[in-house]
Design a protein around this motif. Structure first.
Motif, mmCIF file in Angstrom:
data_model
loop_
_atom_site.group_PDB
_atom_site.id
_atom_site.type_symbol
_atom_site.label_atom_id
_atom_site.label_comp_id
_atom_site.label_asym_id
_atom_site.label_seq_id
_atom_site.Cartn_x
_atom_site.Cartn_y
_atom_site.Cartn_z
ATOM 1 N N GLU A 92 37.212 31.076 13.533
ATOM 2 C CA GLU A 92 36.287 30.405 12.302
ATOM 3 C C GLU A 92 36.572 29.218 12.710
ATOM 4 O O GLU A 92 36.408 28.248 12.688
ATOM 5 C CB GLU A 92 36.611 30.864 11.153
ATOM 6 N N ARG A 93 38.110 28.813 12.386
ATOM 7 C CA ARG A 93 38.612 27.348 13.165
ATOM 8 C C ARG A 93 38.696 27.334 14.656
ATOM 9 O O ARG A 93 37.913 25.733 14.100
ATOM 10 C CB ARG A 93 40.357 27.909 13.307
ATOM 11 N N LEU A 94 37.966 27.967 15.225
ATOM 12 C CA LEU A 94 37.465 27.160 16.526
ATOM 13 C C LEU A 94 36.008 26.893 16.388
ATOM 14 O O LEU A 94 34.999 25.334 16.185
ATOM 15 C CB LEU A 94 37.384 28.410 17.860
ATOM 16 N N ILE A 95 35.513 27.715 15.139
ATOM 17 C CA ILE A 95 33.383 27.246 14.707
ATOM 18 C C ILE A 95 33.973 25.531 14.255
ATOM 19 O O ILE A 95 33.384 24.754 14.244
ATOM 20 C CB ILE A 95 33.191 28.195 13.994
ATOM 21 N N GLN A 96 34.868 25.544 13.561
ATOM 22 C CA GLN A 96 34.585 24.775 12.569
ATOM 23 C C GLN A 96 35.341 23.354 12.810
ATOM 24 O O GLN A 96 34.467 22.068 12.482
ATOM 25 C CB GLN A 96 36.305 24.729 11.500
ATOM 26 N N GLN A 97 35.740 23.255 14.186
ATOM 27 C CA GLN A 97 36.388 22.132 15.073
ATOM 28 C C GLN A 97 35.346 22.059 16.441
ATOM 29 O O GLN A 97 35.119 20.764 16.899
ATOM 30 C CB GLN A 97 37.866 22.668 15.836
ATOM 31 N N ALA A 98 34.513 22.813 16.033
ATOM 32 C CA ALA A 98 33.337 22.938 17.124
ATOM 33 C C ALA A 98 31.797 21.498 17.254
ATOM 34 O O ALA A 98 31.963 21.556 15.878
ATOM 35 C CB ALA A 98 32.672 23.733 17.799
ATOM 36 N N PRO A 99 31.615 20.972 17.883
ATOM 37 C CA PRO A 99 31.071 19.427 16.972
ATOM 38 C C PRO A 99 29.291 20.629 17.440
ATOM 39 O O PRO A 99 28.993 22.068 16.732
ATOM 40 C CB PRO A 99 29.534 19.756 18.911
ATOM 41 N N ARG A 100 29.056 19.870 15.896
ATOM 42 C CA ARG A 100 28.098 20.283 15.394
ATOM 43 C C ARG A 100 26.445 20.701 15.691
ATOM 44 O O ARG A 100 26.128 20.192 16.595
ATOM 45 C CB ARG A 100 27.474 19.384 14.029
#
Length: 102
Positions: A92-100
């Motif tokens: 989830e943290r990686l997803i939140q930091q990923a480009p949209r």
């Protein structure tokens, strides 16, 4: 069908045989198979499941040795769940930091 034969070979379910050799399972076998599948999915082995199933039908058959075994299985499941939650949270943290996404 292969699963049913396997469960039967492990003594987890039983079937009546017709004169032609066909297996006939009782109505209770359906619920029993669902229980077996849930326990297998949770990581319990067939030997443990074979010991647990009689207690599902009649809790009075449970022994202190089996209770300790169930406690150990529960603790392993709890640890597995906690590790999976940690992994999910890291993803989830990686997803939140990923480009949209577009």
């Amino acid at each position: 069908m292969r699963s049913l034969r396997y469960y039967e070979s492990r003594g987890l379910i039983s079937a009546e045989r017709s004169t032609s050799g066909q297996r006939h399972f009782s109505e209770d076998a359906v619920a029993r198979v669902e229980t077996i599948r849930r326990l297998l999915a949770a990581g319990l082995g067939t030997a443990t499941i074979a010991d647990v199933l009689p207690c599902v039908a009649d809790p009075a058959t449970q022994t202190t040795v089996l209770t300790q075994r169930l406690i150990n299985e529960r603790d392993k499941l709890t640890e597995d769940i906690e590790q999976r939650i940690e992994t999910r949270d890291a993803l989830e943290r990686l997803i939140q930091q990923a480009p949209r996404l577009p």
